[in-house]
Design an enzyme around this catalytic site. Sequence first.
Site, PDB file in Angstrom:
ATOM      1  N   GLY A  95       0.827  -1.202   0.000  1.00 49.98           N
ATOM      2  CA  GLY A  95       0.000   0.000   0.000  1.00 49.98           C
ATOM      3  C   GLY A  95       0.862   1.254   0.000  1.00 49.98           C
ATOM      4  CB  SER A  96       4.084   2.045   1.652  1.00 52.62           C
ATOM      5  OG  SER A  96       3.600   1.715   2.927  1.00 52.62           O
ATOM      6  CG  ASP A 205      -6.499   1.353   6.731  1.00 52.06           C
ATOM      7  OD1 ASP A 205      -5.699   0.524   6.277  1.00 52.06           O
ATOM      8  OD2 ASP A 205      -6.177   2.254   7.522  1.00 52.06           O
ATOM      9  CB  SER A 251      -2.586  -1.907   2.139  1.00 54.38           C
ATOM     10  OG  SER A 251      -1.801  -2.889   2.822  1.00 54.38           O
ATOM     11  CG  HIS A 256      -4.692  -3.777   4.827  1.00 51.86           C
ATOM     12  ND1 HIS A 256      -4.963  -2.425   4.830  1.00 51.86           N
ATOM     13  CD2 HIS A 256      -3.526  -3.921   5.481  1.00 51.86           C
ATOM     14  CE1 HIS A 256      -3.977  -1.786   5.452  1.00 51.86           C
ATOM     15  NE2 HIS A 256      -3.089  -2.678   5.849  1.00 51.86           N
ATOM     16  CG  ASN A 325      10.843  -3.518 -10.111  1.00 47.18           C
ATOM     17  OD1 ASN A 325       9.625  -3.689 -10.035  1.00 47.18           O
ATOM     18  ND2 ASN A 325      11.673  -4.489 -10.406  1.00 47.18           N
TER      19      ASN A 325
HETATM   20  C1  LIG Z   1      -4.176   4.100   5.590  1.00 50.15           C
HETATM   21  C2  LIG Z   1      -2.973   3.287   5.213  1.00 50.15           C
HETATM   22  N1  LIG Z   1      -2.262   3.642   4.135  1.00 50.15           N
HETATM   23  C3  LIG Z   1      -1.173   2.943   3.748  1.00 50.15           C
HETATM   24  C4  LIG Z   1      -0.770   1.835   4.427  1.00 50.15           C
HETATM   25  C5  LIG Z   1       0.454   1.093   3.989  1.00 50.15           C
HETATM   26  O1  LIG Z   1       0.176  -0.177   3.470  1.00 50.15           O
HETATM   27  P1  LIG Z   1       1.343  -1.281   3.404  1.00 50.15           P
HETATM   28  O2  LIG Z   1       1.546  -1.790   4.784  1.00 50.15           O
HETATM   29  O3  LIG Z   1       0.806  -2.329   2.482  1.00 50.15           O
HETATM   30  O4  LIG Z   1       2.549  -0.608   2.862  1.00 50.15           O
HETATM   31  C6  LIG Z   1      -1.471   1.430   5.564  1.00 50.15           C
HETATM   32  C7  LIG Z   1      -1.034   0.248   6.323  1.00 50.15           C
HETATM   33  O5  LIG Z   1      -1.714  -0.323   7.138  1.00 50.15           O
HETATM   34  C8  LIG Z   1      -2.603   2.175   5.967  1.00 50.15           C
HETATM   35  O6  LIG Z   1      -3.305   1.842   7.063  1.00 50.15           O
END
Ligand SMILES: Cc1ncc(COP(=O)(O)O)c(C=O)c1O
Length: 499
Positions: A95-96, A205, A251, A256, A325
Amino acid sequence: MSELSDLKQHILELTRQYSRQAHGAFRPADDPQRLPWREGTPIPYAGRVFTEDEVAAAVSSILDFWLTLGSEGAAFEKELAAFLGVRHSLVVNSGSSANLIAISALTSAKLPQERRILPGDEVITVAAGFPTTVAPIVQVGAVPVFIDADPITGNARCDQLEAAYSTGKTKAVMMAHALGNPFDLATTLAFCRKYNLWLVEDNCDALGCSYSMPRELAERLGFTKNSPDLDEGPDRVIRWTGTWGDISTQSFYPPHHLTMGEGGAVNIVRDQKLKVIAESFRDWGRDCWCPSGVDNTCNKRFDWQLGELPAGYDHKYTYSHLGYNLKPLDPQAAIGRVQLQRLPEFIEARKQNWETLRRALAGHEAVLEFALPTHATSWSAEAGFSWDESGCRTDCSWFGFKIAVKSGAPFSRTELARELDAHAIGNRMLFGGNLLRQPAFVQLHQDRTDAPLVVGELPGSDEIMNSTLFLGTYPGLTEQMLSAEIAVISNFASTRMAK
Ligand SMILES: Cc1ncc(COP(=O)(O)O)c(C=O)c1O
């Protein structure tokens, strides 16, 4: 060939057998083969929920050993986009990463100059939440402008958007739907339309949450259609969160709404051009859009002249962005495809679990404050939610069950968290709380005096940081687990009140 395929089938049958025996505790809570939870064992706040189907899909993909994003990835992207009713979904490794790609895409020189996010431009975001909703704004050289969060909904105080706007500088709004509670999309979209701003929805989320508004308002904001499978009659438009903005992100990390271990997605809601740009940022920055293992999708591989490259330079090695990437592996997508089939049932289970906790803990409202969905004004066991005058409604498939300890309570949030920990009940704070108080953001402010910018004092974000925690709502929670959580919280609150 058929011997090989028989062998594969045999391996997959054994895999299924193994998984049924090894992973019974991870099946959905209502699955008849689910191993019962044993009293006194931990109750996680979230986690993988799967059966032998996911394990077999992963092993099958591993046996094929294509490894990099391939047919499973392409199928997952189509299936997710179809579920949401968006133009495209790009699968990514988290998600990041999805957030990084989403905001990076808006910096592209392929966009109209006045809409590109350039270094020093501003992006409005919310102070309470997860750090990687905000970090990518800084990483692309833009300045995050923080508005406050409302302690009851956990979401951005959209009444502060106007105060955060700066003519010629503000280019986008990028915010998360906190814990599966959609933020005020009607106000945010009206603001974005007024100033011609991008809206990036961090939907990490909130997959399976929806937002609806009167048709007349929706049409004014540019929406005529419902999302697939959603309908609230002819006078309203109802859509999944993640389909109202220009780009949205998911994510697929285990807590999730669906998981592939690590993973995420970037959803391109309408504009085809953003798909090509986002894909470029995901795939090294390349101009070429060939899938992995394919060489000449455009049929002009040696016919391009771009940048200052010689005419005919290989399109596969032509880079139009400073990219990354950020692709996942194909076996991850294979797992995700099975999870996607479970999504409708997962979405409902989260709603149901939230409702069970809310009803059972209603007697503690003197000391505990429970979340309200955006646009709701109150909740009662008999009547459910009452709604504000806006005509907008939210339907939350909750990521978590948010509880705040009221200021007059004879115990603190941290004491409640310790009590839950002592009973091995998974609990979390609302991620980073007021992000501006996190060391990384304090440092950012010292390093760059122009960033971040803040609207007001952020009391709501501080309150969330100081008084809030959340419990899980994930589809692996059985009735016994929920009852055990309720008993611990009720005993604790009653005992402390009696002192
Ligand atoms: C609102 C939100 N954005 C982004 C992320 C990041 O997701 P990831 O852990 O897959 O990088 C999270 C992670 O829980 C999140 O709660």
